[in-house]
Enzyme design. Structure first.
Site, PDB file in Angstrom:
ATOM      1  N   SER A 125     -39.456  21.496   5.042  1.00 42.73           N
ATOM      2  CA  SER A 125     -38.586  22.112   4.030  1.00 42.73           C
ATOM      3  C   SER A 125     -37.153  22.199   4.522  1.00 42.73           C
ATOM      4  CB  SER A 125     -39.094  23.530   3.725  1.00 42.73           C
ATOM      5  OG  SER A 125     -38.127  24.257   2.992  1.00 42.73           O
ATOM      6  N   TYR A 150     -41.953  32.187   6.203  1.00 45.14           N
ATOM      7  CA  TYR A 150     -42.382  30.872   5.686  1.00 45.14           C
ATOM      8  C   TYR A 150     -41.529  29.769   6.310  1.00 45.14           C
ATOM      9  CZ  TYR A 150     -42.067  26.818   2.699  1.00 45.14           C
ATOM     10  OH  TYR A 150     -41.993  25.520   2.249  1.00 45.14           O
ATOM     11  N   LYS A 154     -42.418  26.467   9.063  1.00 39.84           N
ATOM     12  CA  LYS A 154     -42.052  25.051   8.936  1.00 39.84           C
ATOM     13  C   LYS A 154     -41.295  24.615  10.197  1.00 39.84           C
ATOM     14  CE  LYS A 154     -43.674  24.193   4.817  1.00 39.84           C
ATOM     15  NZ  LYS A 154     -44.862  23.327   4.635  1.00 39.84           N
ATOM     16  N   TYR A 178     -38.130  18.945   2.118  1.00 39.71           N
ATOM     17  CA  TYR A 178     -37.949  19.004   0.663  1.00 39.71           C
ATOM     18  C   TYR A 178     -36.788  19.926   0.316  1.00 39.71           C
ATOM     19  CZ  TYR A 178     -42.982  17.890   0.922  1.00 39.71           C
ATOM     20  OH  TYR A 178     -44.209  17.360   1.234  1.00 39.71           O
ATOM     21  N   ASN A 200     -39.630  31.214  -7.929  1.00 39.79           N
ATOM     22  CA  ASN A 200     -38.651  30.135  -8.075  1.00 39.79           C
ATOM     23  C   ASN A 200     -38.128  30.001  -9.503  1.00 39.79           C
ATOM     24  OD1 ASN A 200     -40.671  28.318  -5.768  1.00 39.79           O
ATOM     25  ND2 ASN A 200     -38.783  29.394  -5.289  1.00 39.79           N
TER      26      ASN A 200
HETATM   27  C1  WQD Z   1     -33.011  28.496  -6.961  1.00 35.14           C
HETATM   28  C2  WQD Z   1     -31.768  29.176  -7.525  1.00 35.14           C
HETATM   29  C3  WQD Z   1     -31.645  31.506  -7.038  1.00 35.14           C
HETATM   30  C4  WQD Z   1     -35.064  32.718  -9.483  1.00 35.14           C
HETATM   31  C5  WQD Z   1     -36.998  28.013  -2.518  1.00 35.14           C
HETATM   32  C6  WQD Z   1     -37.504  28.157  -1.135  1.00 35.14           C
HETATM   33  C7  WQD Z   1     -37.460  26.852  -0.419  1.00 35.14           C
HETATM   34  C8  WQD Z   1     -38.089  25.762  -1.228  1.00 35.14           C
HETATM   35  C9  WQD Z   1     -37.569  25.717  -2.638  1.00 35.14           C
HETATM   36  C10 WQD Z   1     -40.248  25.305  -0.251  1.00 35.14           C
HETATM   37  C11 WQD Z   1     -31.138  30.162  -6.547  1.00 35.14           C
HETATM   38  C12 WQD Z   1     -31.763  31.263  -8.536  1.00 35.14           C
HETATM   39  C13 WQD Z   1     -34.096  31.952  -8.851  1.00 35.14           C
HETATM   40  C14 WQD Z   1     -34.673  33.653 -10.481  1.00 35.14           C
HETATM   41  C15 WQD Z   1     -32.391  32.997 -10.158  1.00 35.14           C
HETATM   42  N1  WQD Z   1     -39.495  25.907  -1.201  1.00 35.14           N
HETATM   43  N2  WQD Z   1     -32.794  32.086  -9.188  1.00 35.14           N
HETATM   44  N3  WQD Z   1     -33.344  33.750 -10.785  1.00 35.14           N
HETATM   45  O1  WQD Z   1     -34.529  29.825  -3.188  1.00 35.14           O
HETATM   46  O2  WQD Z   1     -33.400  27.550  -3.484  1.00 35.14           O
HETATM   47  O3  WQD Z   1     -35.654  27.658  -2.485  1.00 35.14           O
HETATM   48  O4  WQD Z   1     -37.734  27.018  -3.190  1.00 35.14           O
HETATM   49  O5  WQD Z   1     -39.893  24.592   0.628  1.00 35.14           O
HETATM   50  O6  WQD Z   1     -38.180  27.030   0.778  1.00 35.14           O
HETATM   51  O7  WQD Z   1     -36.641  29.041  -0.458  1.00 35.14           O
HETATM   52  O8  WQD Z   1     -35.362  28.166  -4.921  1.00 35.14           O
HETATM   53  O9  WQD Z   1     -35.963  28.382  -7.286  1.00 35.14           O
HETATM   54  O10 WQD Z   1     -36.106  30.447  -5.798  1.00 35.14           O
HETATM   55  O11 WQD Z   1     -33.865  29.527  -6.469  1.00 35.14           O
HETATM   56  O12 WQD Z   1     -31.197  33.124 -10.461  1.00 35.14           O
HETATM   57  O13 WQD Z   1     -35.500  34.375 -11.087  1.00 35.14           O
HETATM   58  O14 WQD Z   1     -32.143  29.921  -8.677  1.00 35.14           O
HETATM   59  O15 WQD Z   1     -30.740  32.557  -6.751  1.00 35.14           O
HETATM   60  O16 WQD Z   1     -29.737  30.097  -6.692  1.00 35.14           O
HETATM   61  P1  WQD Z   1     -34.626  28.375  -3.497  1.00 35.14           P
HETATM   62  P2  WQD Z   1     -35.402  29.169  -6.151  1.00 35.14           P
END
Ligand code: WQD
Length: 338
Positions: A125, A150, A154, A178, A200
């Site tokens: 990741s 988590y 990784k 990823y 997410n």
């Molecule tokens: C994306 C954007 C949030 C939810 C995570 C893991 C990473 C990888 C991918 C495994 C950010 C915003 C989110 C919400 C929001 N997974 N958001 N409201 O945090 O980039 O990465 O998933 O490998 O390890 O950390 O993904 O989808 O949580 O957030 O505004 O209810 O959406 O602040 O800017 P993230 P995400």
């Protein structure tokens, strides 16, 4: 006949990767304890591909169960997805995350070594880069301080695999980092189905659209970005799946430790995603601006040159396709696989 063992192959990325492996003519063996997935996924993989897979409802941390699989099959390469993957959950359950995510890798590599299977593609990741201010992220950047257990698992698994190669250079190890996998197979028959409350953006958007969640909370609009919301490198899960097939192909002819970013090299903000998604479904999504989420960075996107040059792979599906395919899955399966 080239047999590929896919641990966690009934999961979100694993199931899409199995489709691409089957389409590429590989024979697929799925090992999955179904702790975060359902057998229905295996049936749908066979339905979509028109091919059969061999399925074992086993735990990748159980060496006796792994032994049965390696004794019955001539495995050429392993793609290792099995493990726990929820960032927020890992903060509250660090023991489970370290125990499961490290034991699966250690048990798997123990049995692989015993059977002289030394080709592995590991599901890593972008979190291993930590909170870098320099973008795009390149594979030769130093690993950073992870912001959650988590991410550390990784980071540690990459270290474990690198040390295995240091001890025996005949291993061929691909570490695939990823970015933000989203979307679903165009059939709408498989997709992301997180257990419990999702963390997410895409699953929350989708579950809001089908009424399972009242509204989307946008985590902060005061970031140093054009519209103030967080920017991420979203990649269609089928592009990611095809990236794994390209990795397996090279891993089989490689040796050494090779690291690849699997992203698009482009970043989109939360508001850009929201707007594209609303256009896709033809209506507004209830949302409000909330505070920043601890651990979030403002901007994160991939350097993709290495995968293009060495894997001859490049993501091709755009944000609109990601939204359309994600919605096609969720609207056909409002409660996932249940
Ligand atoms: C994306 C954007 C949030 C939810 C995570 C893991 C990473 C990888 C991918 C495994 C950010 C915003 C989110 C919400 C929001 N997974 N958001 N409201 O945090 O980039 O990465 O998933 O490998 O390890 O950390 O993904 O989808 O949580 O957030 O505004 O209810 O959406 O602040 O800017 P993230 P995400």
């Amino acid at each position: 006949m080239t047999e590929i063992l896919v641990t966690g192959g009934a999961g979100y990325i694993g199931s899409h990767t199995c489709i691409s492996l089957l389409d590429a003519g590989y024979d697929v063996i799925i090992l999955d304890n179904l702790s975060n997935s359902r057998f229905a996924v295996v049936s749908r993989i066979q339905e979509i591909s028109g091919k059969t897979v061999t399925f074992y409802p086993y735990d990748a941390a159980n060496e006796l169960e792994l032994e049965k699989v390696f004794a019955r099959h001539d495995i050429s390469c392993v793609i290792h997805f099995a493990g726990k993957k929820a960032v927020g959950e890992s903060v509250h359950m660090p023991i489970d995350y370290y125990r499961i995510n490290l034991n699966t890798t250690l048990s798997l590599c123990t049995v692989m070594q015993k059977h002289n299977v030394k080709n592995i593609v590991f599901s890593s990741s972008a979190t291993v880069y930590g909170t870098s201010d320099i973008m795009p992220l390149q594979e030769d950047f130093p690993l950073g301080e992870c912001t959650n257990p988590y991410g550390w698992t990784k980071w540690m698994n990459e270290r474990i695999l690198r040390d295995i190669w240091n001890s025996d250079p005949s291993w061929s190890i691909h570490l695939l980092r990823y970015f933000n996998p989203v979307g679903a197979h165009s059939s709408g028959r498989i997709g992301e189905d997180p257990l419990g409350i999702p963390n997410n953006l895409f699953p929350i958007l989708l579950q809001t659209a089908v009424g399972r969640i009242p509204k989307l909370i946008i985590h902060g609009n005061d970031y140093p970005t054009p519209d103030g919301t967080g920017i991420r490198d979203y990649i269609h899960v089928m592009d990611l799946a095809e990236g794994h097939v390209a990795s397996v192909k090279k891993c089989l002819s490689d040796s050494g430790v090779n690291i690849f970013n699997l992203g698009t090299g482009k970043g989109y903000s939360v508001l850009e995603i929201l707007t594209t998604f609303e256009k896709t479904i033809g209506r507004r999504i209830p949302c409000e601006i909330g505070p920043r989420r601890p651990g979030d960075v403002a901007i994160c996107y991939a350097g993709t040159q290495k995968a293009e040059t060495e894997l001859h792979w490049k993501a091709s599906r755009d944000i609109l396709s990601m939204c359309k395919d994600a919605w096609n899955w969720q609207s056909q399966n409002p409660f996932g696989y249940e």
